[in-house]
Scaffold this active site. Structure first.
Site, mmCIF file in Angstrom:
data_model
loop_
_atom_site.group_PDB
_atom_site.id
_atom_site.type_symbol
_atom_site.label_atom_id
_atom_site.label_comp_id
_atom_site.label_asym_id
_atom_site.label_seq_id
_atom_site.Cartn_x
_atom_site.Cartn_y
_atom_site.Cartn_z
ATOM 1 N N ALA A 38 -13.585 2.837 -20.802
ATOM 2 C CA ALA A 38 -13.965 2.675 -22.219
ATOM 3 C C ALA A 38 -15.184 1.768 -22.389
ATOM 4 O O ALA A 38 -15.265 0.976 -23.319
ATOM 5 C CB ALA A 38 -12.789 2.169 -23.049
ATOM 6 N N ASP A 87 -1.727 -1.171 -17.909
ATOM 7 C CA ASP A 87 -2.041 -0.395 -19.120
ATOM 8 C C ASP A 87 -0.967 0.671 -19.331
ATOM 9 O O ASP A 87 -1.234 1.763 -19.841
ATOM 10 C CB ASP A 87 -3.431 0.238 -19.013
ATOM 11 C CG ASP A 87 -3.985 0.703 -20.362
ATOM 12 O OD1 ASP A 87 -3.428 0.309 -21.404
ATOM 13 O OD2 ASP A 87 -4.965 1.466 -20.370
#
Length: 388
Positions: A231, A284
């Site tokens: 990201a 995550d």
């Protein structure tokens, strides 16, 4: 996965011991740990090579894992789940060796975030969670990853204050883009409430990112990179971007680096390339961790898991992880990482980030460790007076 899923007192004993290869605060030994009333009272043994891996016959005992970026597991989701669903997720990771964990939210309207963290505060008060990590909403929509761009907003210190107050002191970290609006005011709030500023989900260039890091450093705010490489723009030799800035800051001792070291989000070779004493592993993880392939939810977005890899059902972007820190630890030790280094990246560095003391395996510290068998399979988790 731990073979036992039930938590019990340590066999009703006030005192006990465990033999094996032990990663202590001072090195690796083959010896024994003596425990009394949930405290390590004695360590005895013979030092072994700092390059040691799993013992070929005896158990291997390492510090409990610390995960600073985790959205759930075993069908429970921290961003959207009920208290009991979130408890299920936290217990899943606890019995898989993660003894300290932040529950990660995803971008959502501020009032929704405030409501959700308030709902889950009891898990922090019980000691099952260490606190909360806000992954958004002050990030860049063009690098939203597996987050809903409709719920991404410009930096707003009033909104952040609302969420902090709802968290009753349990908000520990926030992911934000260096280019978000009102960064100075947001970092002032981080400083006032002792929040980690984790830069990520960003399209910022090198200079913008370095400036944001320096501003946070000036305010004595701890800086991390939210899942480095993911990201954010790829590292380019003529345009190093946020990745280059965060790597440079870590090298200078001004930031720490999250790595999803699951060989899905990052290849093992990339992990090896950027490892340092400022890098720590995260999962995550989302609700599909520990679950079979199928259809799941992250926030409000549909996720399809196939072959253990979670991707958005619409678009195919990687959507969180399905690993545990125990699986990452074992994977990297099997491929040649030393026990000391694997413990550094799954426990020691994250403890430094959180400012936790007494987490290492050492005399007088609370019992907090994980036991693997000779094949690298997790067997037991010791936390205080409990064996899981």
């Amino acid at each position: 996965m731990a073979k036992s899923v039930n938590t019990q007192e340590i066999a009703g004993q006030e005192r006990g011991s465990i033999d094996g290869r032990i990663v202590t605060a001072h090195g690796v030994i083959d010896g024994s740990i003596t425990i009394e009333n949930g405290v390590i009272t004695e360590l005895r043994g013979t030092p072994v090579s700092p390059n040691a891996g799993f013992h070929k016959e005896l158990p291997t005992i390492v510090p409990g894992f610390i995960d600073l970026h985790n959205h759930g597991g075993n069908g429970g989701a921290f961003p959207t789940g009920s208290l009991e669903q979130a408890r299920t997720a936290a217990q899943y990771h606890r019995r898989n060796g993660t003894t300290v964990m932040l529950a990660s939210m995803v971008s959502a309207p501020p009032e929704n975030l405030a409501e959700q963290v308030k709902r889950l505060v009891p898990l922090c008060e019980e000691g099952l969670l260490f606190g909360f990590h806000l992954e958004g909403p002050f990030i860049n929509a063009c690098r939203c990853g597996a987050q809903n761009p409709d719920f991404i907003f410009p930096g707003n210190p009033n909104d952040l204050e609302q969420i902090i107050q709802a968290g009753h002191g349990w908000i520990k970290s926030i992911t934000l883009a260096p280019e978000t609006e009102n960064l100075t005011d947001i970092l002032d709030l981080c400083a006032r409430h002792n929040l980690i500023a984790s830069f990520g989900h960003t399209d910022a260039d090198f200079d913008t990112t370095i400036s944001a890091i320096e501003l946070a450093n000036h305010k004595n705010v701890t800086v991390t990179a939210t899942h480095l490489f993911n990201a954010m723009p790829p590292l380019h030799h003529r345009s190093p971007g946020a990745v280059g800035a965060l790597l440079a800051a870590a090298r200078a001792g001004n930031a720490y680096l999250e790595l999803i070291a699951d060989n899905v989000h990052l290849s093992d070779d990339t992990v090896d390339l950027v490892l340092s004493e400022r890098a720590f592993f995260i999962t995550d993880a989302m609700e599909a961790a520990g679950m079979p392939d199928g259809e799941y939810i992250l926030g409000v977005l549909g996720v399809t898991v196939a072959g253990g890899v979670a991707r958005l059902s619409d678009g195919g972007a990687i959507a969180g992880g399905t690993s545990t820190l125990a699986s990452q630890f074992a994977h990297h030790v099997r491929r040649g990482m030393t026990l000391i280094d694997a413990s550094l990246h799954t426990s020691t560095v994250a403890a430094d980030v959180l400012g936790i003391s007494g987490h290492a395996i050492d005399a007088s510290n609370p019992t907090n460790f994980v036991v693997f068998d000779s094949t690298g399979q997790l067997q037991q988790v010791y936390v205080g007076n409990q064996v899981i």
